[in-house]
Design an enzyme around this catalytic site. Structure first.
Site, PDB file in Angstrom:
ATOM      1  N   ASP A  88       4.281  65.020  71.348  1.00 41.25           N
ATOM      2  CA  ASP A  88       5.369  65.774  70.723  1.00 41.25           C
ATOM      3  C   ASP A  88       5.337  67.244  71.160  1.00 41.25           C
ATOM      4  O   ASP A  88       4.275  67.869  71.153  1.00 41.25           O
ATOM      5  CB  ASP A  88       5.237  65.766  69.197  1.00 41.25           C
ATOM      6  CG  ASP A  88       5.154  64.370  68.606  1.00 41.25           C
ATOM      7  OD1 ASP A  88       4.617  63.473  69.270  1.00 41.25           O
ATOM      8  OD2 ASP A  88       5.600  64.189  67.456  1.00 41.25           O
ATOM      9  N   HIS A  95       8.288  69.248  70.011  1.00 43.60           N
ATOM     10  CA  HIS A  95       8.975  69.765  68.818  1.00 43.60           C
ATOM     11  C   HIS A  95       9.519  71.188  68.959  1.00 43.60           C
ATOM     12  O   HIS A  95       9.237  72.050  68.126  1.00 43.60           O
ATOM     13  CB  HIS A  95       8.055  69.687  67.593  1.00 43.60           C
ATOM     14  CG  HIS A  95       8.108  68.361  66.902  1.00 43.60           C
ATOM     15  ND1 HIS A  95       9.290  67.823  66.431  1.00 43.60           N
ATOM     16  CD2 HIS A  95       7.143  67.460  66.611  1.00 43.60           C
ATOM     17  CE1 HIS A  95       9.044  66.639  65.881  1.00 43.60           C
ATOM     18  NE2 HIS A  95       7.749  66.391  65.991  1.00 43.60           N
ATOM     19  N   ASP A 109       9.961  63.134  70.601  1.00 42.35           N
ATOM     20  CA  ASP A 109       9.945  64.307  69.712  1.00 42.35           C
ATOM     21  C   ASP A 109       9.932  65.613  70.500  1.00 42.35           C
ATOM     22  O   ASP A 109       9.058  66.470  70.325  1.00 42.35           O
ATOM     23  CB  ASP A 109       8.784  64.242  68.698  1.00 42.35           C
ATOM     24  CG  ASP A 109       9.073  63.262  67.560  1.00 42.35           C
ATOM     25  OD1 ASP A 109      10.032  62.465  67.702  1.00 42.35           O
ATOM     26  OD2 ASP A 109       8.365  63.292  66.541  1.00 42.35           O
ATOM     27  N   ASP A 168      13.564  69.463  67.194  1.00 42.04           N
ATOM     28  CA  ASP A 168      13.396  69.581  65.731  1.00 42.04           C
ATOM     29  C   ASP A 168      12.156  70.397  65.367  1.00 42.04           C
ATOM     30  O   ASP A 168      11.173  70.421  66.095  1.00 42.04           O
ATOM     31  CB  ASP A 168      13.307  68.210  65.037  1.00 42.04           C
ATOM     32  CG  ASP A 168      14.681  67.598  64.785  1.00 42.04           C
ATOM     33  OD1 ASP A 168      15.671  68.346  64.831  1.00 42.04           O
ATOM     34  OD2 ASP A 168      14.754  66.379  64.554  1.00 42.04           O
ATOM     35  N   ARG A 169      12.254  71.029  64.202  1.00 44.38           N
ATOM     36  CA  ARG A 169      11.202  71.889  63.636  1.00 44.38           C
ATOM     37  C   ARG A 169      11.047  73.192  64.402  1.00 44.38           C
ATOM     38  O   ARG A 169      11.319  74.242  63.883  1.00 44.38           O
ATOM     39  CB  ARG A 169       9.874  71.141  63.498  1.00 44.38           C
ATOM     40  CG  ARG A 169       9.976  70.001  62.494  1.00 44.38           C
ATOM     41  CD  ARG A 169       8.607  69.518  62.049  1.00 44.38           C
ATOM     42  NE  ARG A 169       8.709  68.430  61.093  1.00 44.38           N
ATOM     43  CZ  ARG A 169       8.737  68.566  59.780  1.00 44.38           C
ATOM     44  NH1 ARG A 169       8.669  69.766  59.245  1.00 44.38           N
ATOM     45  NH2 ARG A 169       8.836  67.525  58.999  1.00 44.38           N
ATOM     46  N   ASN A 187      10.983  59.406  67.149  1.00 41.48           N
ATOM     47  CA  ASN A 187      11.773  59.220  65.931  1.00 41.48           C
ATOM     48  C   ASN A 187      12.680  60.420  65.659  1.00 41.48           C
ATOM     49  O   ASN A 187      13.653  60.315  64.911  1.00 41.48           O
ATOM     50  CB  ASN A 187      10.866  58.946  64.730  1.00 41.48           C
ATOM     51  CG  ASN A 187       9.928  60.094  64.424  1.00 41.48           C
ATOM     52  OD1 ASN A 187       9.211  60.573  65.304  1.00 41.48           O
ATOM     53  ND2 ASN A 187       9.917  60.556  63.191  1.00 41.48           N
ATOM     54  N   HIS A 188      12.386  61.582  66.288  1.00 39.30           N
ATOM     55  CA  HIS A 188      13.248  62.752  66.071  1.00 39.30           C
ATOM     56  C   HIS A 188      14.421  62.822  67.053  1.00 39.30           C
ATOM     57  O   HIS A 188      15.243  63.729  66.938  1.00 39.30           O
ATOM     58  CB  HIS A 188      12.435  64.048  66.108  1.00 39.30           C
ATOM     59  CG  HIS A 188      11.827  64.359  64.775  1.00 39.30           C
ATOM     60  ND1 HIS A 188      12.440  65.170  63.843  1.00 39.30           N
ATOM     61  CD2 HIS A 188      10.683  63.923  64.200  1.00 39.30           C
ATOM     62  CE1 HIS A 188      11.685  65.235  62.758  1.00 39.30           C
ATOM     63  NE2 HIS A 188      10.627  64.487  62.945  1.00 39.30           N
ATOM     64  N   HIS A 191       6.042  56.061  71.329  1.00 37.23           N
ATOM     65  CA  HIS A 191       5.974  57.243  70.483  1.00 37.23           C
ATOM     66  C   HIS A 191       5.176  56.990  69.204  1.00 37.23           C
ATOM     67  O   HIS A 191       4.286  57.755  68.840  1.00 37.23           O
ATOM     68  CB  HIS A 191       7.372  57.750  70.120  1.00 37.23           C
ATOM     69  CG  HIS A 191       7.304  58.958  69.228  1.00 37.23           C
ATOM     70  ND1 HIS A 191       6.895  60.188  69.699  1.00 37.23           N
ATOM     71  CD2 HIS A 191       7.526  59.117  67.906  1.00 37.23           C
ATOM     72  CE1 HIS A 191       6.882  61.057  68.696  1.00 37.23           C
ATOM     73  NE2 HIS A 191       7.262  60.431  67.595  1.00 37.23           N
ATOM     74  N   ARG A 208       4.528  57.300  55.752  1.00 34.40           N
ATOM     75  CA  ARG A 208       5.775  58.050  55.956  1.00 34.40           C
ATOM     76  C   ARG A 208       6.941  57.459  55.186  1.00 34.40           C
ATOM     77  O   ARG A 208       7.997  58.071  55.099  1.00 34.40           O
ATOM     78  CB  ARG A 208       6.170  58.029  57.433  1.00 34.40           C
ATOM     79  CG  ARG A 208       5.160  58.662  58.345  1.00 34.40           C
ATOM     80  CD  ARG A 208       5.538  58.410  59.794  1.00 34.40           C
ATOM     81  NE  ARG A 208       4.470  58.796  60.699  1.00 34.40           N
ATOM     82  CZ  ARG A 208       4.339  60.007  61.237  1.00 34.40           C
ATOM     83  NH1 ARG A 208       5.214  60.942  60.979  1.00 34.40           N
ATOM     84  NH2 ARG A 208       3.341  60.273  62.053  1.00 34.40           N
ATOM     85  N   HIS A 267       3.309  61.320  67.823  1.00 32.20           N
ATOM     86  CA  HIS A 267       3.874  61.146  66.477  1.00 32.20           C
ATOM     87  C   HIS A 267       3.077  61.768  65.340  1.00 32.20           C
ATOM     88  O   HIS A 267       3.579  61.876  64.239  1.00 32.20           O
ATOM     89  CB  HIS A 267       4.039  59.630  66.257  1.00 32.20           C
ATOM     90  CG  HIS A 267       4.867  59.191  65.088  1.00 32.20           C
ATOM     91  ND1 HIS A 267       6.056  59.794  64.719  1.00 32.20           N
ATOM     92  CD2 HIS A 267       4.696  58.159  64.210  1.00 32.20           C
ATOM     93  CE1 HIS A 267       6.565  59.155  63.666  1.00 32.20           C
ATOM     94  NE2 HIS A 267       5.763  58.166  63.340  1.00 32.20           N
TER      95      HIS A 267
END
Length: 483
Positions: free
Chosen positions: A227, A229, A256, A259-260, A288-289, A337, A385, A412
């Site tokens: 990731d 991110h 990923d 995001d964030r 997943n993002h 992922h 999660r 992840h």
């Protein structure tokens, strides 16, 4: 959890105080552990459950957070923080309607608390917006592709534009270097070229299978990153340490990307431009993002809207649906992922056969590939999660044997050293966003594989400074109220 003795109660309080200190120091794994010890000694204290729920939230373990907050509410139905923590965890999962119920209850318990009133109001607005969007939504299958409606050639570039330019149709190394340099200095790319890169990438990704086979010739190497991110400056640091992607220095970025972190657009345009420049030099997997529901909450949608336009929001959503779901290196290493599956007997041919051109579903193989996590105990368990599942070393071992593979590499999850080796060395987690969200203090890592042995060589690295734009700067207002 019967009545605890005086000394147990005191010891439990001691663990809670230690846990609070760990939490303040952003040592969230340790905090969960210490709150758990307090709960073992005294499970009838709602504060311990609610505090552990908060620590789980910080670790993005929203399923566990909901469970703990629910427990706090069972222990003390009038404990306002129980509803608050559970509502916040539901929000983070995108379950706005469940969150709304908790904030309504919070308001009933604390009618005069201005903060509770404000959160309830924001939650009502979010639910209203979702109901409106659902009412006007067109089925994805019948909606015309936004990509097909864009002609980037017809977009003029103003003479005063001084940024990176693509001459003709070919994305060159010179262009990529200039664009990266502009991004480093917080300058933007002209939307004509942004369209060109994203559309070209879409065309390439569409042609790929859901499971991509990668061949690494003997004597050459291949790098896998986890990731990123939206941490653009840390991405550049990876390239400093390990070279830019090229046919001779190939990479796989394992989902990923966005995001964030608040430089997600710069990250995705850089990765896509590199893909255009060197299709074999960089491989990209879906995380997943890379999905609408996540991008709506965690900042990418807001960032794209702010830096580019609404059309780009739709375009990226389409392109994310074209990303492959898994890669296999030299028929030996599976890279996904999230992780493995809720059923035994899944073959690589089943992954290859997944129709991936849509938003990730809530269950099934595609969902599990993107969302699952390993667990230390054998067998399978519920996901911390709240999506996907947890799978043990026996599950990993069986899957590898049945598919004649040696290793699973996945991402992840944030790890202190940037990586973790589990399941008797059969599974490696790699995470490439150091000091995640500017607060976790973790290292990042990447893995270099050299053929033919493909022995994983793991390199850890620390975070580098970035301009003063906070993580989640473009996230849903609503979630920012809780960070």
């Amino acid at each position: 959890m019967g009545d605890a003795s005086e000394s147990d109660l005191e010891r439990a309080e001691g663990f809670k105080l230690q846990a609070n200190e760990a939490f303040k120091a952003h040592r969230f794994f340790q905090a969960v552990d210490l709150y758990s010890q307090a709960i073992e000694l005294n499970g009838l204290n709602a504060v311990y459950w609610a505090n552990r729920a908060f620590a789980h939230t910080k670790l993005e373990e929203y399923g566990s957070a909901v469970q703990d907050a629910t427990k706090a509410i069972e222990v003390d139905p009038k404990y306002s923080k129980g509803y608050y923590r559970r509502g916040a965890a539901y929000l983070a999962m995108g379950k706005f309607k469940e969150a709304l119920k908790d904030f309504q209850q919070l308001k009933r318990i604390c009618p005069n608390d201005p903060d509770a009133a404000k959160k309830l109001k924001e939650c009502e607005k979010a639910v209203q917006k979702i109901r409106f969007e659902e009412a006007i939504a067109v089925d994805d299958a019948s909606r015309p592709s936004v990509a097909d409606s864009i002609d980037f050639h017809s977009i003029d570039v103003e003479p005063q534009y001084a940024g990176a330019r693509i001459e003709g149709d070919v994305v060159t190394l010179d262009f990529v270097k200039k664009m990266i340099d502009d991004f480093r200095n917080q300058k933007s790319l002209h939307k004509r070229y942004a369209y060109q890169i994203v559309l070209q990438t879409r065309k390439m990704l569409q042609a790929l299978p859901s499971l991509v086979d990668i061949t690494v010739e003997d004597g050459t190497h291949f790098t896998v990153c986890g990731d990123v991110h939206g941490q653009f400056y840390d991405l550049l640091n990876i390239f400093e340490l390990n070279g830019l992607p090229s046919d001779d220095n190939p990479y796989l970025f394992n989902g990923d990307f966005v995001d964030r972190g608040s430089f997600s657009l710069e990250v995705i345009l850089t990765l896509f431009a590199l893909k255009c420049m060197s299709p074999q030099g960089i491989h990209l997997a879906r995380g997943n993002h890379e999905s609408k529901s996540m991008n709506k909450i965690y900042g990418f949608e807001g960032e794209v809207r702010s830096k580019l336009s609404e059309t780009f929001v739709e375009l990226f959503a389409e392109v994310f649906c074209c990303l492959p779901l898994a890669h296999v290196i030299n028929n030996k290493v599976l890279v996904v992922h999230g992780g493995l599956f809720s059923v035994d007997g899944v073959k690589l041919s089943d992954i290859r056969a997944i129709d991936r051109f849509h938003e990730p579903p809530e269950e099934g193989l595609m969902c599990e590939l993107l969302w699952s996590d390993p667990q230390p105990q054998p067998g399978r368990g519920p996901s911390k999660r709240g999506v996907g599942l947890s799978f043990g070393g026996d599950v990993t071992k069986r899957f590898l044997q049945e598919n004649n593979l040696d290793l699973v590499v996945r991402s992840h999850e944030v790890k202190d050293e940037g990586y973790e080796i589990d399941h008797d060395g059969k599974l490696i987690t790699v995470f490439s966003a150091p000091n995640y969200c500017d607060q976790m203090g973790n290292k990042g890592a990447f893995i270099r594989f050299k053929a033919p042995q493909l022995k994983p060589d793991i390199i850890s690295f620390s975070a580098v400074p970035h301009p003063d734009v906070k993580p989640m700067a473009y996230a849903n207002n609503f979630l920012r109220m809780f960070s």
